[in-house]
Write a protein that holds these residues in place. Sequence first.
Motif, PDB file in Angstrom:
ATOM      1  N   SER A   1    -116.504  -1.909   3.753  1.00  0.00           N
ATOM      2  CA  SER A   1    -114.209  -1.640   3.504  1.00  0.00           C
ATOM      3  C   SER A   1    -114.494  -1.918   5.012  1.00  0.00           C
ATOM      4  CB  SER A   1    -113.847  -0.072   3.881  1.00  0.00           C
ATOM      5  OG  SER A   1    -115.026   1.044   4.758  1.00  0.00           O
TER       6      SER A   1
ATOM      7  N   VAL B   1    -113.155  -3.752  -0.586  1.00  0.00           N
ATOM      8  CA  VAL B   1    -113.063  -1.877  -0.434  1.00  0.00           C
ATOM      9  C   VAL B   1    -111.867  -1.283   0.067  1.00  0.00           C
ATOM     10  CG1 VAL B   1    -114.434   0.738   0.351  1.00  0.00           C
ATOM     11  CG2 VAL B   1    -115.694  -1.636  -1.133  1.00  0.00           C
ATOM     12  N   SER B   2    -110.651  -1.288  -0.842  1.00  0.00           N
ATOM     13  CA  SER B   2    -109.786  -0.984  -0.285  1.00  0.00           C
ATOM     14  C   SER B   2    -108.925   0.159  -1.171  1.00  0.00           C
ATOM     15  CB  SER B   2    -108.640  -1.752   0.243  1.00  0.00           C
ATOM     16  OG  SER B   2    -107.017  -1.886   1.221  1.00  0.00           O
ATOM     17  N   ASP B   3    -107.504   0.593  -0.294  1.00  0.00           N
ATOM     18  CA  ASP B   3    -107.051   1.852  -0.830  1.00  0.00           C
ATOM     19  C   ASP B   3    -105.341   0.429  -1.755  1.00  0.00           C
ATOM     20  OD1 ASP B   3    -105.578   3.786  -1.733  1.00  0.00           O
ATOM     21  OD2 ASP B   3    -104.318   4.210   0.128  1.00  0.00           O
TER      22      ASP B   3
ATOM     23  N   ILE C   1    -110.933   1.587  -3.157  1.00  0.00           N
ATOM     24  CA  ILE C   1    -111.594   2.741  -2.281  1.00  0.00           C
ATOM     25  C   ILE C   1    -112.514   3.710  -2.385  1.00  0.00           C
ATOM     26  CG2 ILE C   1    -110.897   4.920  -3.373  1.00  0.00           C
ATOM     27  CD1 ILE C   1    -109.202   4.977  -0.260  1.00  0.00           C
ATOM     28  N   ASN C   2    -113.111   3.531  -3.448  1.00  0.00           N
ATOM     29  CA  ASN C   2    -114.549   3.958  -3.702  1.00  0.00           C
ATOM     30  C   ASN C   2    -115.272   2.889  -3.715  1.00  0.00           C
ATOM     31  OD1 ASN C   2    -116.907   5.060  -4.297  1.00  0.00           O
ATOM     32  ND2 ASN C   2    -115.846   6.635  -5.585  1.00  0.00           N
TER      33      ASN C   2
END
Lengths: 412, 412, 412, 412
Positions: free
Chosen positions: C181, C392-394, C372-373
Motif C-alpha cells: 500500500s 492497494v487502496s480504498d 484495500i486488501n
Amino acid sequence: MSASFVEHVEMTGHIVDSLLLPKVLDAILSRGGQYHIETLRLGEKQDDPSFVRIEVRAASPQQLEAILAEVHPHGAVPSQAADCVAVAADVGGAFPDGFYCSTNFRTQLKLGGEWIDVEDQEMDCGILVDPEGGAARCVPMTSVRVGDRIVVGRTGTRVLPPESEMRKHELFEFMASPVSSERPKAVSVREIAHAMRKTRAAGEKVLAVLGPAVVHTGGSELVARLVRDGLINVLFAGNALATHDMEQAFYGTSLGVSLDQGIPTHEGHEHHLRTINTIRRIGGIRAAVEQGKLSSGIMYECVKSSTPFVLAGSIRDDGPLPEVVTDSLVAQDAMRRLLPGVGFCLMVATTLHSIAVGNLLPAAVKVACVDINPATVTKLMDRGSTQTVGIVSDAEPFIRALVAELDRTRGA
Amino acid sequence: MSASFVEHVEMTGHIVDSLLLPKVLDAILSRGGQYHIETLRLGEKQDDPSFVRIEVRAASPQQLEAILAEVHPHGAVPSQAADCVAVAADVGGAFPDGFYCSTNFRTQLKLGGEWIDVEDQEMDCGILVDPEGGAARCVPMTSVRVGDRIVVGRTGTRVLPPESEMRKHELFEFMASPVSSERPKAVSVREIAHAMRKTRAAGEKVLAVLGPAVVHTGGSELVARLVRDGLINVLFAGNALATHDMEQAFYGTSLGVSLDQGIPTHEGHEHHLRTINTIRRIGGIRAAVEQGKLSSGIMYECVKSSTPFVLAGSIRDDGPLPEVVTDSLVAQDAMRRLLPGVGFCLMVATTLHSIAVGNLLPAAVKVACVDINPATVTKLMDRGSTQTVGIVSDAEPFIRALVAELDRTRGA
Amino acid sequence: MSASFVEHVEMTGHIVDSLLLPKVLDAILSRGGQYHIETLRLGEKQDDPSFVRIEVRAASPQQLEAILAEVHPHGAVPSQAADCVAVAADVGGAFPDGFYCSTNFRTQLKLGGEWIDVEDQEMDCGILVDPEGGAARCVPMTSVRVGDRIVVGRTGTRVLPPESEMRKHELFEFMASPVSSERPKAVSVREIAHAMRKTRAAGEKVLAVLGPAVVHTGGSELVARLVRDGLINVLFAGNALATHDMEQAFYGTSLGVSLDQGIPTHEGHEHHLRTINTIRRIGGIRAAVEQGKLSSGIMYECVKSSTPFVLAGSIRDDGPLPEVVTDSLVAQDAMRRLLPGVGFCLMVATTLHSIAVGNLLPAAVKVACVDINPATVTKLMDRGSTQTVGIVSDAEPFIRALVAELDRTRGA
Amino acid sequence: MSASFVEHVEMTGHIVDSLLLPKVLDAILSRGGQYHIETLRLGEKQDDPSFVRIEVRAASPQQLEAILAEVHPHGAVPSQAADCVAVAADVGGAFPDGFYCSTNFRTQLKLGGEWIDVEDQEMDCGILVDPEGGAARCVPMTSVRVGDRIVVGRTGTRVLPPESEMRKHELFEFMASPVSSERPKAVSVREIAHAMRKTRAAGEKVLAVLGPAVVHTGGSELVARLVRDGLINVLFAGNALATHDMEQAFYGTSLGVSLDQGIPTHEGHEHHLRTINTIRRIGGIRAAVEQGKLSSGIMYECVKSSTPFVLAGSIRDDGPLPEVVTDSLVAQDAMRRLLPGVGFCLMVATTLHSIAVGNLLPAAVKVACVDINPATVTKLMDRGSTQTVGIVSDAEPFIRALVAELDRTRGA
C-alpha cells in the motif's frame, strides 16, 4: 454455593441505558458471585438519573475482591467508602506492592473525607498523593522516588466512566461493528474535518500522529498545508516520517520512489540516508530551514509556523536526524509535555506511534485513527483506547479528501 | 540522442542465468542510455563462468553517472578501476558529502591496487578505511569522528552480488511469487527446521527475533523449549515480549487474557504492569530467576542457559523492565555485538524488530520471517532484505508445528 | 548424470534484456537438465533482436519433456517444428487426453506448414481447430462436442510472450516489488486516468469490474458519473453491487448504513431485501428506469446510456435481481461476448469477479486492480494475470481522486 | 417536542443483564422518542426473570413505527398483540409490499390467538402461512407463487432473542473485542474440538465449509481424516476445493505447487485443468472413486463414507467438475436440504461460501469461522451472524492442531 462474604455497592447516573448497570450485574455473575438489588430508583424519563444499591455476595474473600475489582471501573463504589490509602515508595523507580493501577478515565480519590480529582490522568500509571495532601496525580513508575506517597488498593478511589457522547444515537451500533473498510468514507472525512474545526474554535490543539506511509503514498504536501493553515498544531512522528518528507523536498522521492512517477529512481535507495546525513551536517532541521536549505514539506512548515513536534526514535531508524529523541522514556516525557490543551488527535498510518500516544492520552480526548491495515486499528482499540474511532482507509487519498473538505467548509 | 559520454564495464560469473547481465542491460536502457556488447564469452555449460564487457553510452555525464550507479550493485565495474577514494570526515557524527552508501552484499575496496573485503558488512552505512590502510569496515554515521577516513564515490569499490543458493530450482518462481498465505505450510516448517539444525551443526548461532503475539497466541512454552534445547541461541525482542512472557509465568495471562481459557480475567489488564513493577522491585529478570521468583517461560530459559538477549525499548513500552535498552542507538549497538556467528535468523510476529534486525544483517545470513500480516513480510522484503523468505502464517500454530518437526528430526 | 536425451530449441527477439533467455536457461537447470548454447547472436544494441539455439540434454525422456514444457511459454520452440496435432473429441464436454492447455498469451499453431494465430485467446482452455483447417480458437471444456478437433501436445504450437511495455523503465522494479500500500497514489490515479482516456481515444472500451464495497464506501455517484460520461463502457458486477446501488437510490443507505451519516438506520438491514423485492415486482432494473421508479445511481446510468452490463450470480446472493445470471457458465459466456473491443479493465473491490474476469481476459488487455486488501491483489497476480497492475487502496477515496483527475484532464 | 403518538411494549426474561432492556431504551432515544417505564419487576437474583412495561412516545406515527421496528428484534412486543396479517402474493417470485422480513432468530406468529413457531428459520426471507393455518415457515422470495399467503408488517409477530450461552462469563468481553489474531490459539482449537465432539455425541451433524486454501496450505489429508473418522458429516465447498484436493491425489500439487517441496512444478499450472478434464471424462467424482481412479483426499473420503457434499459453482470456476451445481439458486436449495440436523459449523478459509452459509443458518447453530484474513471474519460478523466465533489463523497449522486435539481427546 454458600456466599457469605458481602459488600454493598452503589451507582448513580444514566446507569441503565448507558450499559453500566447491566455490565456490573454481568460482572458479578461472571466471577461466580450473586447479587441482590436492594434499591433501584430508575429515572422514568431519559433525562432523569437513576440510583441503584446492590448487595454483592461471594463464596470467599478472594472472589469478593475479584468482583469488586471488576465492577470498579464501571463506577460501582462501596456504599461506605473510606479515605484512600497511600504508602511511601520503598524502592526508587517502582511502585509499592499493591499499587492502584490507573485507567485513562477521570478518577477521584477520597482524601480527608472529600473526593478530589486526580490530575494528569493517564492509563497504566500509579497515583502520587501530594505530601501536603489535597492533590494527586498520575505518575509512571520510572519517575517514582523513595518516599513518594503512592495510592495502594481501591479503597477511597472511584472512576467516573466517560460521559458517553455516543449514547444518543450510535452506542450499540458502534460496539457491534467490527473494524471494517466497508463504511462510507465521505462521512468519516466530514466528521474528522468537523472535529478539527470545532477543536480549533474551542481554542484547543489538534495533534497529528503520522507514519512514513503518509509520505510514501504522496501526502506530504497535503499535510504541510494543514500545518501552514493552523489545522495541525502538534506533530508526533518518528525519524522516518521526517526523513522521507525532507527526502521528497531534496530529491522528489520517498524511500527512493519518485513521487511524480511512482517508480524507483537510480540510487534512490540512498536518498534517505543522504538526507539524514545532510541534515546532521547542517546541525538539524531548524538549521536547515534557517539556512534556506529546506524549503518545503511538513517539517519545513512546522519550523516556519513554530508548530511543536516530537520525533521519537526507534531501533529501525537510520541515522537518525539530530532532532530525534533516541531514548524512549525521554521521548514519552517530551510527548506528555505537549498534551495539555490537545482536544483532538488524528493518527494516520502508524502502529507504533499510535499505540504509544494512545497510552498517554486521557479518555476525554477523542481520537481518529486512519490506517489501511485493519489490524492496526484493532490493536489500538484492543488496548483500551475506547475514545478512538477507527477508519480503515488509505493515507494519501483519505488526507486528500480531508483537505478538500476542510477547504469546502472554511469560514463556515 | 547523441550519446557521446562513454564508460566500459565488465562482469564475470554466472551473469546470464543469475539475471545479472539482463538486469544491467535493462538498467542501461531504463536510464536512457545505450549499450554495445563488446565481448561476451558465455559459459557454454552451466558450470562455466561467463564474461562480458559492455560499452555504455549516455547523453550527459549525469546520465552516465546515473547508469553506473544503477549497475554497480549488480556487480558491473568499470574496466579500469582505480583505487578507492577516502576523505577525512569534517564533521563528527556525519559522513563527508558524496560518501559511498553501503549495501548488505559483500563489498570490496581497491586499496594500493589490491581488492580487499569490507568488514562488518551492513546496509546504509559508510565505509571507514583503516588509517594504516589495508583494512576497511562499515560504520553507521553516528559513530564517525572528525578525521576518520570515509570512502566517497564508487571509484575503486565493487559489490559481489550474493551467491544465489536459490538459483538451482526456484529463482524465478520465488521472484514471481507475491507474498501469499496460500502456500503449503508443512514445507516451510520443514525448511526452517532444517536450516536451524544445519546452522547448529555448523557451529553457528540461530537468532530469534520475536514479537509479543508469540506470547499472546500461546507460544511461550514452545519457544522456551527451543531455548532450553539450544535451538535458539540469541534473542532479540522488546519490552512487551519479555513482559507478557513473565506475566504468563506469574499470572497465567497475556495482556490479561487467560492463556488457558482465552477470556480476559478480572484485573487482567493490570497484570502486565504489575509484572514489570515486580521485576523492577527485584532488580531485573536475572535477579528474579536467581531468587527463584521466575521459574518458567522464555526469559527464564534464556537466563538459565545463558542465552544472550537484547530487549530494545520503544515509545509504546510501559515500565519498562530493567534490562530494556531504552536508547535506540545503544540498542542497535547491543544487537550488532551479538550478530557475529549468527547463521540463521527466525523472525516471528514483529514488524519493528524484524526491520531493525533486517537493517543490521549482512545478506549472507538467511532469514525466515513469519507473520500473519502479509504487509509485514512485504515491508521487510521491500526494504531490500533479499535473503528473506516470507511466510504468512499464525505465530503459535506455526511454532507448534516447527517444534514438532524439530522433535521428529532430532538426532536425524 | 548421463544426459543422452536431446532436443534443440530456438528463440528470437529481445531475449536477453527481456529475461526470456535467462528464464529458459534457469528452467533447464531447475529441472535437472543441461544446456549447451550452440549459437548466440546477441543484438549489439538494444534495438537489435537476438537469436539463440540451445541444445537441451536430459537423463530421461520424461525429464526432457518436463524441460520442454517449462520453456515453451517463454517462447522456446524446437528447431524443427512439425504441424500441430489435433484429435477428435471422444467425450462431449471434455477435452481428449493430453490436450494442449492454453495460456492468455498470444499463441500460434502450425497448420499445413504455416503458423496461424489462435483466436479468442483465453487461459485454461483447449484449442479447437476449424474442420476446414486454416483457423483455430480457444474453447472451454464445457463447450466441446464429440468430434470437435482439439489440439493435443505442444507439437506445432508456439507462444509469443507479450511485448513487454514495461521493459523500458520498470521491468525489474515491478517484478521486485511485492504488493504494497506504500506507493504514491496520485501516480496510480494519473496512470489509470491516462489509460482510460487513451483507450477511449483509440475507440476501445473500458470495462469496470466492481464489488459492493464501491457502494458501501460511498462511491456510487462517482461511478455513475463515469458511466454517464462514457468513461466506463461495460460493467461486470454481481447482485450485491446492483442491489446496494439501487438501495442507495431508494433509501439512501447501503446494507442499511446511511451514506450521509455513516450509521445504521432503523430497519436498514431490510433495505437491500426490499430493494430486490421491489425490482422483482417491477420486472427488472430496465423496467424500473423506464417506469421512472429508479432515477439515480450506477445501474440507472447504465440503462440510460445503454451501457451493457453482466450481473453474475453467486451463492451468497439474496433474491436475486431479475437481471442476475444465476448460472455461472451462462454468466461466463455473457461476459465473454462483451470482451471484444475492451482495451482496458478497471477492477475495484472484488476478489470473486476480478479473478473470474482475469481468467477470461487475453494478456494484451491491461488491467488495474484496486483493492484495500493486499491479499486480493496478490491472489489475482498469483493466478497468472501478469498484465495486471495491483494497487492497494480504498475504493471511494481512490475513485474520487480518479474522477477529479479525469475532470482535470478533460479535453486535454 | 410534543410526543403524542404512543404505544406500550412489554419484555420478559433476563432483560437487564442480557442487555435487552438497555438496548431497547437506547433505541427509543436514538430514534428521537421518549420512554416512561410503567412497570419494572426486576428479578432480585440472577435466576429470576424480570418483566418491564414501557410507554413509548413519538412525535409522529412514522417515528413511532421506526422505534417499534427497531425494538422488535430485541424481543419488545406491543402489550396487546393482535393476530399476524398475511396477504396473498400478487406476483410470482416476489413478496407482497410491506412483507415481514425474517431474522435468523427464533420467531413466533400469533395465529388464532395462539403463538406458534415459524419453521425453517432463515434470515432475509418472508414468512409463508400454511393455507389451513396453524403452521408457517420461512421462504425465499424466488419460491413465492401467486396466491401464497405471506406475512406483512410486524403485527402478531415476535422474535425470541437467542438464549445467550455466553452470558455467564464472556458477554461483554466478547462484544468489546474486535477481530484480532492475537488470541491464544490452543484455546480456540480446544473449544472447537469440544464443540465437534459434543455435537456428534448429541447425534447432530458437523458441517464443514471449506475454501481451496485448505488444500493449498497442505490440509487435505488432515481434513480427509476428519471425514473418515466421522467428525465432519456434511461438506459445503466449491469447484476449487474439490479440484485441488483431487489434483493433489493425482499429481501431488495444488494449483501446480508441489505440496512436498513448496515450489511450482513443471506444467503445474495445467494440473488443475487436467484434473477437472479427467473427472469430466470419467463422469464425476463418484465414478472416479468407484473405478479406483481416485483413492485419497477429502472428496475420496466423502464418497467412501457417503458423507453428503454440495459443490456450489462460481464464475471463477474452470471446468467445472460434473458434481458442481452451477446455478446459485439450485445450489442454495441443495445446501438448505442438508442443514436439518446440523449442530455445529466449521468454516475455514472461504469468504464466499462462509457468507452464503451464514445466510442460511438459523442463529441456534454455532459457527466457528477460521480465516487468516481478519476482513473475512469481520465481514461475516458484520452481516449479522451473531452466533459466529471468529478466529484469525492459518488454515493448515490450525487444522493440524485441531486434529491433534481431537486425537488427544478421543474416547475422553
